[in-house]
Design an enzyme around this catalytic site. Structure first.
Site, PDB file in Angstrom:
ATOM      1  N   SER A 165       0.837  -1.369  -0.073  1.00  0.00           N
ATOM      2  CA  SER A 165       0.080   0.166  -0.008  1.00  0.00           C
ATOM      3  C   SER A 165       0.864   1.069   0.002  1.00  0.00           C
ATOM      4  O   SER A 165       1.991   1.230   0.433  1.00  0.00           O
ATOM      5  CB  SER A 165      -0.764   0.055   1.268  1.00  0.00           C
ATOM      6  OG  SER A 165      -1.601   1.240   1.386  1.00  0.00           O
ATOM      7  N   HIS A 166       0.249   2.376  -0.368  1.00  0.00           N
ATOM      8  CA  HIS A 166       0.904   3.657  -0.547  1.00  0.00           C
ATOM      9  C   HIS A 166       1.307   4.203   1.112  1.00  0.00           C
ATOM     10  O   HIS A 166       1.890   4.921   1.556  1.00  0.00           O
ATOM     11  CB  HIS A 166       0.144   4.691  -1.241  1.00  0.00           C
ATOM     12  CG  HIS A 166       0.320   4.709  -2.529  1.00  0.00           C
ATOM     13  ND1 HIS A 166      -0.382   3.648  -3.329  1.00  0.00           N
ATOM     14  CD2 HIS A 166       0.874   5.414  -3.458  1.00  0.00           C
ATOM     15  CE1 HIS A 166      -0.019   3.920  -4.679  1.00  0.00           C
ATOM     16  NE2 HIS A 166       0.616   5.059  -4.607  1.00  0.00           N
ATOM     17  N   SER A 167       0.260   3.450   1.861  1.00  0.00           N
ATOM     18  CA  SER A 167       0.404   3.920   3.257  1.00  0.00           C
ATOM     19  C   SER A 167       0.760   2.794   4.163  1.00  0.00           C
ATOM     20  O   SER A 167       0.329   1.724   4.408  1.00  0.00           O
ATOM     21  CB  SER A 167      -1.354   4.252   3.673  1.00  0.00           C
ATOM     22  OG  SER A 167      -1.427   4.374   5.307  1.00  0.00           O
ATOM     23  N   GLY A 198       3.692   6.605  -0.185  1.00  0.00           N
ATOM     24  CA  GLY A 198       4.342   5.977  -1.515  1.00  0.00           C
ATOM     25  C   GLY A 198       4.637   4.611  -1.584  1.00  0.00           C
ATOM     26  O   GLY A 198       4.164   4.015  -0.503  1.00  0.00           O
ATOM     27  N   ASP A 204      -3.080  -1.860  -3.347  1.00  0.00           N
ATOM     28  CA  ASP A 204      -4.066  -0.700  -3.236  1.00  0.00           C
ATOM     29  C   ASP A 204      -4.265  -0.277  -4.713  1.00  0.00           C
ATOM     30  O   ASP A 204      -5.428  -0.691  -5.398  1.00  0.00           O
ATOM     31  CB  ASP A 204      -4.048   0.224  -2.197  1.00  0.00           C
ATOM     32  CG  ASP A 204      -2.464   0.866  -2.236  1.00  0.00           C
ATOM     33  OD1 ASP A 204      -2.367   1.733  -1.271  1.00  0.00           O
ATOM     34  OD2 ASP A 204      -1.671   0.958  -3.161  1.00  0.00           O
TER      35      ASP A 204
END
Lengths: 206, 126
Positions: free
Chosen positions: B8-10, B42, B66
């Protein structure tokens, strides 16, 4: 252009991206997740550290290292996209110490195919390809008419800028901007803009 | 057991999904690869590669992502790894992870874990 000039050009691109990072981020704020400029600047900042120790290496190594650094550091979509572009260009230039205009065209071809493959995109979708593809077409046309390198590069920059203007008129169907839908019309694509920055630097440095 | 990787970016989202799956499948080999090294948003090539290596075993790995660069960066990691039993799954990340981990601890093969993760697309919540 020899290996040292290529290295200096990549570093100059990094400086230009750093200068333009707020504008690129602003574009990405409106139709994306607001990180293009910040991400690209972070990526090229790392390139600025990784590249100088490689002075003297072949151009392929310089380009591949740039690509791998961007993938590892940028953090957003432009990492894998520009990363792949530089890495594919690096494969073209493996072992070579000099880059001719013809070499540059082959690199751009490979870079474009790389971006298409990685992003599963094509022209007309409001991406960096809408600057890259017309730019290469214009440079090849200019060169085939007998123009010198500088003239061909200028033709490329002009076509790239037209591509950026074109991206304002269409809807985004790729990336985070595609979630914005109709509201993306009227806004230029950040990736097409950063590519134009890069080509302008290449043209200036040459 | 099939290993599961959450990209995920998070960082919080990836870890949150991992924590969620532990409610029903606490023994599943699962790793989070979220955010960048400094904790900002990112996708990290290194984190993804490490996560795959951490959970890879004889039964292979299923990767859930994601969106966007999570997918593209994962593809690039897989191009650089020699494994043929590491697969990306196009499914909702939280719901797919719950389904995948349950299938994994149930002894499912990689293909059946992937099938169960994909079924999350049609899951009706109400």
């Amino acid at each position: 252009m020899d290996s040292k000039r290529v290295l200096d050009t990549i570093l100059a691109i990094g400086k230009r991206i750093e200068e333009d990072k707020d504008f690129l981020t602003e574009l990405d704020n409106v139709i994306g997740d607001g990180d293009h400029g910040i991400n690209m600047a972070r990526g090229f900042h790392m390139v600025e550290e990784k590249l100088p120790p490689l002075e003297g290496k072949d151009i392929g190594t310089l380009l591949k290292t740039t690509g791998m650094t961007l993938v590892s550091t940028v953090g957003g979509a432009s990492g894998p996209l520009y990363g792949t572009a530089f890495m594919k260009a690096g494969m073209v230039m493996a072992g070579k110490e000099e880059m001719s205009l013809e070499d540059f065209f082959v690199c751009m071809d490979a870079a474009i195919e790389g971006v298409k493959m990685r992003g599963k995109g094509d022209k007309g979708e409001k991406t960096m390809l809408d600057a890259m593809i017309p730019a290469l077409g214009a440079m090849k046309a200019s060169a085939s008419e007998g123009a010198d390198t500088k003239t061909a590069l200028k033709a490329g920059v002009a076509a790239s800028k037209e591509g950026v203007e074109y991206t304002k008129t269409i809807i985004a169907t790729k990336g985070r901007a595609s979630y914005v839908g109709e509201r993306s019309i009227g806004h230029q694509d950040p990736g097409a803009t950063s590519f134009t920055d890069m080509l302008e630097v290449i043209c200036e440095v040459f | 057991m099939v290993g599961i990787v959450i990209v995920s970016h998070s960082a919080m989202l990836a870890q949150g999904v991992v924590d969620l799956t532990r409610m029903m499948a606490s023994d599943c080999p699962i790793a989070a690869a979220g955010g960048l090294d400094d904790g900002s948003f990112g996708t990290s090539y290194e984190k993804i590669m490490k996560a795959i290596e951490d959970v890879h075993g004889p039964d292979g790995v299923a990767i859930l992502m994601d969106m966007g660069s999570a997918v593209m960066t994962t593809e690039m990691v897989l191009e650089d790894l020699p494994y043929t039993d590491v697969k990306m799954v196009d499914c909702p990340i939280a719901e797919g992870a719950v389904a995948a981990t349950i299938a994994s601890v149930g002894g499912g093969s990689l293909d059946s874990v992937i099938a169960d993760a994909l079924s999350a697309k049609d899951m009706q919540k109400f």
